[in-house]
Design an enzyme around this catalytic site. Structure first.
Site, mmCIF file in Angstrom:
data_model
loop_
_atom_site.group_PDB
_atom_site.id
_atom_site.type_symbol
_atom_site.label_atom_id
_atom_site.label_comp_id
_atom_site.label_asym_id
_atom_site.label_seq_id
_atom_site.Cartn_x
_atom_site.Cartn_y
_atom_site.Cartn_z
ATOM 1 N N LYS A 1 6.981 -0.358 5.578
ATOM 2 C CA LYS A 1 6.642 -0.536 4.168
ATOM 3 C C LYS A 1 7.915 -0.418 3.346
ATOM 4 O O LYS A 1 8.662 0.565 3.486
ATOM 5 C CB LYS A 1 5.706 0.583 3.717
ATOM 6 C CG LYS A 1 4.260 0.183 3.570
ATOM 7 C CD LYS A 1 3.534 1.339 2.927
ATOM 8 C CE LYS A 1 2.096 1.023 2.707
ATOM 9 N NZ LYS A 1 1.412 2.156 2.061
HETATM 10 C C1 E4P Z 1 -1.348 1.493 0.327
HETATM 11 O O1 E4P Z 1 -0.824 1.131 1.372
HETATM 12 C C2 E4P Z 1 -1.128 2.799 -0.313
HETATM 13 O O2 E4P Z 1 -0.888 3.776 0.661
HETATM 14 C C3 E4P Z 1 -2.327 3.290 -1.095
HETATM 15 O O3 E4P Z 1 -3.372 2.361 -1.059
HETATM 16 C C4 E4P Z 1 -1.999 3.830 -2.446
HETATM 17 O O4 E4P Z 1 -3.193 4.191 -3.080
HETATM 18 P P1 E4P Z 1 -3.258 5.174 -4.324
HETATM 19 O O5 E4P Z 1 -3.057 4.371 -5.558
HETATM 20 O O6 E4P Z 1 -4.657 5.748 -4.257
HETATM 21 O O7 E4P Z 1 -2.199 6.219 -4.118
#
Ligand code: E4P
Length: 214
Positions: free
Chosen positions: A83
């Site tokens: 990521k």
């Molecule tokens: C996606 O890969 C992220 O880890 C996640 O969906 C972030 O979500 P949040 O906005 O609830 O932190």
């Protein structure tokens, strides 16, 4: 549409995998920090449990750092996906990594333009954050739909992961929007299973079964 689990919690991952509905995991630094364990051993353990892609986030702030970190994380297991947070350093790093066969999940995507750039740089996945857009009064799922349309129109192979999912209606909307994947917290997965009519229906059938003679 496929479902990934958005967590770094081993128990949640094991339980969700046993349901047979989850084909990947996404993590982020906040999710790993919540578990109170070291980063790399946590990713290695998750990657060993899951057959599909496991996203681990690089935290370097420049392209050379991201590339070095991505190579190291990708070496943890063959199913680790890197990521990278959307931006110029991430675009530069994505092109290099994609050419090496290391898959990138471009994260913190909030617009179709960002997704388009990520796809052109060679990202395997883009993660538009639906809930965080909704939080500031935008329509997060509209961004997902736009990205899906553009990728489809131009034959871009990058897959769309609807992320920052807050409730079951988000999952349904992601499916209607044509998202390839939705990554969901375990709590949302549990909510998706339940329906009050299923619960009352089971209770009624069990009660009636007990009345059957013999
Ligand atoms: C996606 O890969 C992220 O880890 C996640 O969906 C972030 O979500 P949040 O906005 O609830 O932190």
């Amino acid at each position: 549409m496929r479902l990934f689990l958005d967590t770094a919690n081993i128990q949640e991952i094991e339980e969700a995998l046993s349901w047979g509905v989850v084909s990947g995991v996404t993590t982020n630094p906040s999710l790993v920090a919540r578990e109170g364990r070291e980063f790399r051993p946590t990713i290695r353990e998750i990657a060993a449990l899951v057959d599909g892609p496991v996203s681990a986030e690089a935290v370097s702030e420049d392209a050379p750092g991201m590339i070095a970190e991505a190579r190291e994380l990708a070496a943890l297991a063959q199913n680790v996906v890197i990521k990278l947070p959307m931006g110029v350093p991430a675009l530069k790093a994505t092109r290099v990594l994609a050419d090496e066969g290391i898959r990138v999940n471009m994260t913190l995507v909030f617009s179709a333009n960002q997704a388009l750039l990520a796809a052109l740089a060679g990202a395997a996945y883009v993660s538009p954050f639906v809930g965080r857009l909704d939080d500031i009064g935008h329509d997060g799922m509209q961004v997902v739909a736009e990205i899906v349309d553009i990728f489809c129109d131009y034959g871009l192979e990058t897959e769309v992961i609807a992320a920052s999912i807050r409730h079951p209606a988000h999952v349904l909307a992601a499916a209607h929007a044509g998202s390839d994947i939705a990554t969901v917290p375990f709590g949302v997965l549990q909510q998706m299973v339940r329906h009050p009519l299923t619960d009352s229906g089971i209770a009624r059938f069990l009660a009636d079964y007990r009345k059957i003679p013999g």
